[in-house]
Write an enzyme that holds these catalytic residues in place. Structure first.
Site, PDB file in Angstrom:
ATOM      1  CG  HIS A 198       2.514  11.521  -8.525  1.00 30.23           C
ATOM      2  ND1 HIS A 198       3.719  11.957  -9.012  1.00 30.23           N
ATOM      3  CD2 HIS A 198       2.099  10.550  -9.371  1.00 30.23           C
ATOM      4  CE1 HIS A 198       4.018  11.289 -10.108  1.00 30.23           C
ATOM      5  NE2 HIS A 198       3.051  10.426 -10.347  1.00 30.23           N
TER       6      HIS A 198
ATOM      7  CG  HIS B 250      -0.269   0.110   2.524  1.00 29.09           C
ATOM      8  ND1 HIS B 250      -0.203  -0.942   3.384  1.00 29.09           N
ATOM      9  CD2 HIS B 250       0.377   1.122   3.144  1.00 29.09           C
ATOM     10  CE1 HIS B 250       0.456  -0.604   4.469  1.00 29.09           C
ATOM     11  NE2 HIS B 250       0.824   0.653   4.354  1.00 29.09           N
TER      12      HIS B 250
ATOM     13  CD  GLU C  36      -1.206   2.241   6.636  1.00 21.57           C
ATOM     14  OE1 GLU C  36      -1.293   1.102   7.104  1.00 21.57           O
ATOM     15  OE2 GLU C  36      -0.132   2.891   6.574  1.00 21.57           O
TER      16      GLU C  36
ATOM     17  CD  GLU D  87       0.816  10.415 -13.622  1.00 28.24           C
ATOM     18  OE1 GLU D  87       1.053  10.442 -14.840  1.00 28.24           O
ATOM     19  OE2 GLU D  87       1.616   9.960 -12.781  1.00 28.24           O
TER      20      GLU D  87
END
Length: 132
Positions: free
Chosen positions: A70, A5, A51, A120
């Site tokens: 990002h 994650h 998360e 993005e």
């Protein structure tokens, strides 16, 4: 090994959940700690890949710095998603474009979540990492 994650600290979990759910994320779970908790999100058909950490009692915004980067999401129809986000008051930094003027990449655009993290958005069904 496998990717698990991306973690981001957020100040207003309700605003963050509205934003990420508008992008298509689903709530998957919550883990409470002393003074903080994590909320886990994932895209349909994928794992719990986002998360969000909430430090309870924090009121001031986080300093994001200049090197945090990002996260990127491939979306089926970028124009449709951007139009849907606009209905919720979420505008891209600039309209979808081909980065570097390259027609073989994109179109893409960036939106910012309530804490200022950049997301993005990449148009297209199957994303293959661009290479020269």
């Amino acid at each position: 090994m496998r990717f698990v994650h991306t973690n981001m600290r957020v100040r207003d979990i309700d605003a963050s959940l509205r934003f990420y759910e508008a992008l298509g994320f689903e709530r998957r779970g919550k883990l409470q700690f002393e003074g903080a908790y994590n909320v886990y999100l994932g895209l349909p058909g994928d794992g719990d890949t986002l998360e969000l950490t909430v430090n309870e009692g924090r009121d001031e915004p986080y300093e994001l710095g200049s090197g945090y980067g990002h996260i990127a999401l491939v979306v089926a129809d970028l124009d449709e998603l951007v139009a849907g986000l606009a209905e919720q008051g979420i505008e891209p930094e600039k309209p979808p474009y081909h980065p570097g003027g390259r027609d073989d990449v994109g179109p893409i655009c960036f939106v910012a979540d309530p804490d200022g993290y950049r997301i993005e958005l990449i148009d297209g069904g199957e994303f293959r990492t661009p290479q020269d």
